[in-house]
Design a protein around this motif. Structure first.
Motif, PDB file in Angstrom:
ATOM      1  N   LYS A   3       0.819  -1.218   0.000  1.00 49.55           N
ATOM      2  CA  LYS A   3       0.000   0.000   0.000  1.00 49.55           C
ATOM      3  C   LYS A   3       0.852   1.268   0.000  1.00 49.55           C
ATOM      4  CE  LYS A   3      -3.950  -2.304   0.574  1.00 49.55           C
ATOM      5  NZ  LYS A   3      -3.500  -3.678   0.415  1.00 49.55           N
ATOM      6  N   ARG A   4       2.116   1.143  -0.410  1.00 44.96           N
ATOM      7  CA  ARG A   4       3.030   2.283  -0.457  1.00 44.96           C
ATOM      8  C   ARG A   4       3.799   2.243  -1.765  1.00 44.96           C
ATOM      9  NH1 ARG A   4       5.298   3.605   5.311  1.00 44.96           N
ATOM     10  NH2 ARG A   4       6.648   4.869   4.025  1.00 44.96           N
ATOM     11  N   GLY A   5       4.461   3.355  -2.101  1.00 47.15           N
ATOM     12  CA  GLY A   5       5.284   3.351  -3.306  1.00 47.15           C
ATOM     13  C   GLY A   5       5.995   4.674  -3.493  1.00 47.15           C
ATOM     14  N   ASN A   6       7.040   4.667  -4.318  1.00 46.31           N
ATOM     15  CA  ASN A   6       7.765   5.895  -4.628  1.00 46.31           C
ATOM     16  C   ASN A   6       7.149   6.549  -5.864  1.00 46.31           C
ATOM     17  OD1 ASN A   6       8.656   4.348  -6.775  1.00 46.31           O
ATOM     18  ND2 ASN A   6      10.692   4.026  -5.945  1.00 46.31           N
ATOM     19  N   CYS A   7       7.837   7.531  -6.434  1.00 45.23           N
ATOM     20  CA  CYS A   7       7.270   8.270  -7.561  1.00 45.23           C
ATOM     21  C   CYS A   7       7.012   7.368  -8.761  1.00 45.23           C
ATOM     22  CB  CYS A   7       8.185   9.424  -7.951  1.00 45.23           C
ATOM     23  SG  CYS A   7       9.861   8.931  -8.449  1.00 45.23           S
ATOM     24  N   TYR A   8       7.825   6.324  -8.943  1.00 50.43           N
ATOM     25  CA  TYR A   8       7.612   5.401 -10.064  1.00 50.43           C
ATOM     26  C   TYR A   8       6.287   4.651  -9.877  1.00 50.43           C
ATOM     27  CZ  TYR A   8      12.575   6.339 -10.687  1.00 50.43           C
ATOM     28  OH  TYR A   8      13.779   6.957 -10.847  1.00 50.43           O
ATOM     29  N   SER A   9       6.018   4.267  -8.652  1.00 45.64           N
ATOM     30  CA  SER A   9       4.760   3.572  -8.362  1.00 45.64           C
ATOM     31  C   SER A   9       3.564   4.484  -8.594  1.00 45.64           C
ATOM     32  CB  SER A   9       4.761   3.059  -6.919  1.00 45.64           C
ATOM     33  OG  SER A   9       5.907   2.279  -6.655  1.00 45.64           O
ATOM     34  N   TRP A  10       3.650   5.711  -8.085  1.00 46.54           N
ATOM     35  CA  TRP A  10       2.550   6.661  -8.246  1.00 46.54           C
ATOM     36  C   TRP A  10       2.278   6.937  -9.719  1.00 46.54           C
ATOM     37  CZ3 TRP A  10      -0.179   9.886  -4.573  1.00 46.54           C
ATOM     38  CH2 TRP A  10       0.085   9.589  -3.245  1.00 46.54           C
ATOM     39  N   GLU A  39      17.851  19.252  -8.565  1.00 43.46           N
ATOM     40  CA  GLU A  39      17.433  18.261  -9.546  1.00 43.46           C
ATOM     41  C   GLU A  39      17.740  16.861  -9.044  1.00 43.46           C
ATOM     42  OE1 GLU A  39      18.964  18.979 -13.424  1.00 43.46           O
ATOM     43  OE2 GLU A  39      18.356  21.095 -13.476  1.00 43.46           O
ATOM     44  N   SER A  40      16.814  15.933  -9.300  1.00 51.32           N
ATOM     45  CA  SER A  40      17.034  14.538  -8.934  1.00 51.32           C
ATOM     46  C   SER A  40      16.133  13.668  -9.793  1.00 51.32           C
ATOM     47  CB  SER A  40      16.734  14.312  -7.452  1.00 51.32           C
ATOM     48  OG  SER A  40      17.095  12.990  -7.064  1.00 51.32           O
ATOM     49  N   VAL A  41      16.428  12.368  -9.825  1.00 48.54           N
ATOM     50  CA  VAL A  41      15.629  11.439 -10.609  1.00 48.54           C
ATOM     51  C   VAL A  41      14.180  11.477 -10.133  1.00 48.54           C
ATOM     52  CG1 VAL A  41      17.530   9.915 -11.203  1.00 48.54           C
ATOM     53  CG2 VAL A  41      16.307   9.547  -9.076  1.00 48.54           C
ATOM     54  N   HIS A  42      13.250  11.361 -11.064  1.00 53.70           N
ATOM     55  CA  HIS A  42      11.840  11.461 -10.721  1.00 53.70           C
ATOM     56  C   HIS A  42      11.015  10.836 -11.838  1.00 53.70           C
ATOM     57  CE1 HIS A  42       8.358  12.845  -8.642  1.00 53.70           C
ATOM     58  NE2 HIS A  42       7.985  13.707  -9.573  1.00 53.70           N
ATOM     59  N   ALA A  43       9.773  10.525 -11.533  1.00 51.49           N
ATOM     60  CA  ALA A  43       8.841   9.999 -12.534  1.00 51.49           C
ATOM     61  C   ALA A  43       7.501  10.693 -12.387  1.00 51.49           C
ATOM     62  CB  ALA A  43       8.682   8.490 -12.370  1.00 51.49           C
ATOM     63  N   TRP A  44       6.831  10.915 -13.502  1.00 50.77           N
ATOM     64  CA  TRP A  44       5.532  11.561 -13.512  1.00 50.77           C
ATOM     65  C   TRP A  44       4.715  10.978 -14.664  1.00 50.77           C
ATOM     66  CZ3 TRP A  44      10.165  13.633 -14.842  1.00 50.77           C
ATOM     67  CH2 TRP A  44      10.347  14.063 -16.157  1.00 50.77           C
ATOM     68  N   THR A  45       3.493  11.442 -14.828  1.00 47.26           N
ATOM     69  CA  THR A  45       2.643  10.981 -15.923  1.00 47.26           C
ATOM     70  C   THR A  45       2.486  12.098 -16.947  1.00 47.26           C
ATOM     71  OG1 THR A  45       1.409   9.430 -14.554  1.00 47.26           O
ATOM     72  CG2 THR A  45       0.328  10.190 -16.553  1.00 47.26           C
ATOM     73  N   VAL A  63       1.989  13.836  -1.498  1.00 49.66           N
ATOM     74  CA  VAL A  63       2.918  13.594  -0.396  1.00 49.66           C
ATOM     75  C   VAL A  63       3.385  14.892   0.256  1.00 49.66           C
ATOM     76  CG1 VAL A  63       5.188  12.675   0.203  1.00 49.66           C
ATOM     77  CG2 VAL A  63       3.668  11.370  -1.298  1.00 49.66           C
ATOM     78  N   TYR A  64       3.680  15.896  -0.553  1.00 41.30           N
ATOM     79  CA  TYR A  64       4.163  17.153   0.017  1.00 41.30           C
ATOM     80  C   TYR A  64       3.064  17.854   0.818  1.00 41.30           C
ATOM     81  CZ  TYR A  64       8.831  17.316  -1.967  1.00 41.30           C
ATOM     82  OH  TYR A  64      10.159  17.069  -2.242  1.00 41.30           O
ATOM     83  N   ALA A  65       1.819  17.713   0.395  1.00 35.76           N
ATOM     84  CA  ALA A  65       0.720  18.329   1.141  1.00 35.76           C
ATOM     85  C   ALA A  65       0.494  17.620   2.468  1.00 35.76           C
ATOM     86  CB  ALA A  65      -0.552  18.300   0.305  1.00 35.76           C
ATOM     87  N   SER A  66       0.490  16.294   2.455  1.00 29.93           N
ATOM     88  CA  SER A  66       0.175  15.550   3.672  1.00 29.93           C
ATOM     89  C   SER A  66       1.342  15.512   4.650  1.00 29.93           C
ATOM     90  CB  SER A  66      -0.250  14.121   3.315  1.00 29.93           C
ATOM     91  OG  SER A  66       0.807  13.422   2.681  1.00 29.93           O
ATOM     92  N   ARG A  67       2.579  15.468   4.128  1.00 26.66           N
ATOM     93  CA  ARG A  67       3.729  15.289   5.009  1.00 26.66           C
ATOM     94  C   ARG A  67       4.380  16.600   5.416  1.00 26.66           C
ATOM     95  NH1 ARG A  67       8.086  11.007   3.017  1.00 26.66           N
ATOM     96  NH2 ARG A  67       6.208   9.725   3.116  1.00 26.66           N
ATOM     97  N   THR A 162      17.667   7.138  -3.303  1.00 26.52           N
ATOM     98  CA  THR A 162      17.224   8.527  -3.397  1.00 26.52           C
ATOM     99  C   THR A 162      15.842   8.769  -2.809  1.00 26.52           C
ATOM    100  OG1 THR A 162      16.362   8.131  -5.641  1.00 26.52           O
ATOM    101  CG2 THR A 162      18.623   8.955  -5.447  1.00 26.52           C
ATOM    102  N   SER A 163      15.117   7.714  -2.480  1.00 26.94           N
ATOM    103  CA  SER A 163      13.817   7.911  -1.840  1.00 26.94           C
ATOM    104  C   SER A 163      13.951   8.055  -0.329  1.00 26.94           C
ATOM    105  CB  SER A 163      12.877   6.741  -2.169  1.00 26.94           C
ATOM    106  OG  SER A 163      13.417   5.514  -1.714  1.00 26.94           O
ATOM    107  N   GLN A 164      15.189   8.104   0.170  1.00 27.50           N
ATOM    108  CA  GLN A 164      15.448   8.353   1.583  1.00 27.50           C
ATOM    109  C   GLN A 164      16.125   9.716   1.710  1.00 27.50           C
ATOM    110  OE1 GLN A 164      17.626   4.512   2.144  1.00 27.50           O
ATOM    111  NE2 GLN A 164      16.297   4.288   3.924  1.00 27.50           N
ATOM    112  N   ALA A 165      15.495  10.634   2.413  1.00 26.12           N
ATOM    113  CA  ALA A 165      16.040  11.978   2.580  1.00 26.12           C
ATOM    114  C   ALA A 165      17.031  11.986   3.739  1.00 26.12           C
ATOM    115  CB  ALA A 165      14.915  12.974   2.822  1.00 26.12           C
TER     116      ALA A 165
END
Length: 237
Positions: A3-10, A39-45, A63-67, A162-165
């Motif tokens: 029930k979780r995922g990074n930007c690639y999953s989203w 700049e960093s690796v990312h995925a979008w639609t 994620v940015y709104a909730s976290r 990179t998904s760990q800050a």
């Protein structure tokens, strides 16, 4: 399953759902650019509507709104229109990378003390040096947010995923350096959301000094622990 995922999953799930209701959608892998220019690796639609390509970024918007309480409108924006930037992946030329100087042994030893008994994250260490620019994988501004701070030796320790800050930077400053000015410059310039998919609340960023040493810590969970260890163990030469 998680029930979780990074930007690639989203982006994959959003692309799948958009296709199911008839949109010409595809998941795009590339580079995300934060409002501060990191700049960093990312995925979008990407969805093409009436011949125009639009970006949709459900991961950052949600994620940015909730976290972090950061609210962005990142749905149905043409490239270059959104507050965040998106660059499609290209095959870059591979420039010759200059040989970095040897790591400062005292900084390596201090970094180990800073981590103490909280070493539950895989990290990679990078030697920092003045003039470290775009010819390296990541320039000095990635680690400090600026190239305007002069130092004698530097060492960065960052999460390999990179998904760990997570980032800890140590700098040994020149004799007589204005430590407060250097700290203020870094604190003003550092981008706590440079990883794009994840970030650190700005109030969790620690920029500390002890003698001729500066320590920059970005870590949501253990940041205070690492910064306090630096203040306890750092010894000026």
């Amino acid at each position: 399953t998680s029930k979780r995922g990074n930007c690639y999953s989203w982006s994959s799930v959003f692309t799948y759902l958009a296709r199911q209701v008839g949109f010409d959608a595809k998941a795009v892998v590339g580079t995300g650019v934060s409002p501060k220019g990191s700049e960093s690796v990312h995925a979008w639609t990407e969805i093409t509507i009436d011949g125009v390509a639009y970006t949709f970024d459900p991961q950052i918007e949600s994620v940015y709104a909730s976290r972090y309480g950061e609210h962005y409108d990142l749905f149905m924006k043409q490239y270059g229109e959104a507050e965040w930037g998106y660059k499609k992946a290209e095959e870059p030329e591979q420039p010759d990378t200059p040989e970095a100087p040897e790591a400062d042994a005292s900084l390596v030893a201090l970094m180990d003390k800073i981590y103490g008994d909280k070493k539950d994250i895989m990290v990679a260490q990078t030697v920092l040096y003045n003039g470290m620019g775009s010819e390296t994988e990541r320039g000095l501004d990635w680690y400090l947010g600026t190239t305007d701070v002069q130092f004698d030796a530097g060492l960065a320790s960052e999460a390999m995923i990179t998904s760990q800050a997570h980032s800890i930077v140590l700098l040994r400053m020149p004799q007589g350096a204005d430590m407060e000015a250097a700290k203020a410059k870094i604190a003003e310039s550092i981008d706590p959301f440079k990883w794009i998919c994840v970030g650190v609340n700005p109030d969790k960023v620690r920029v500390e000094s002890n003698g001729d040493l500066i320590c920059v810590v970005l870590d949501e969970e253990n940041g205070d622990y690492y910064a306090d260890n630096f203040l306890s163990f750092a010894v000026a030469e």
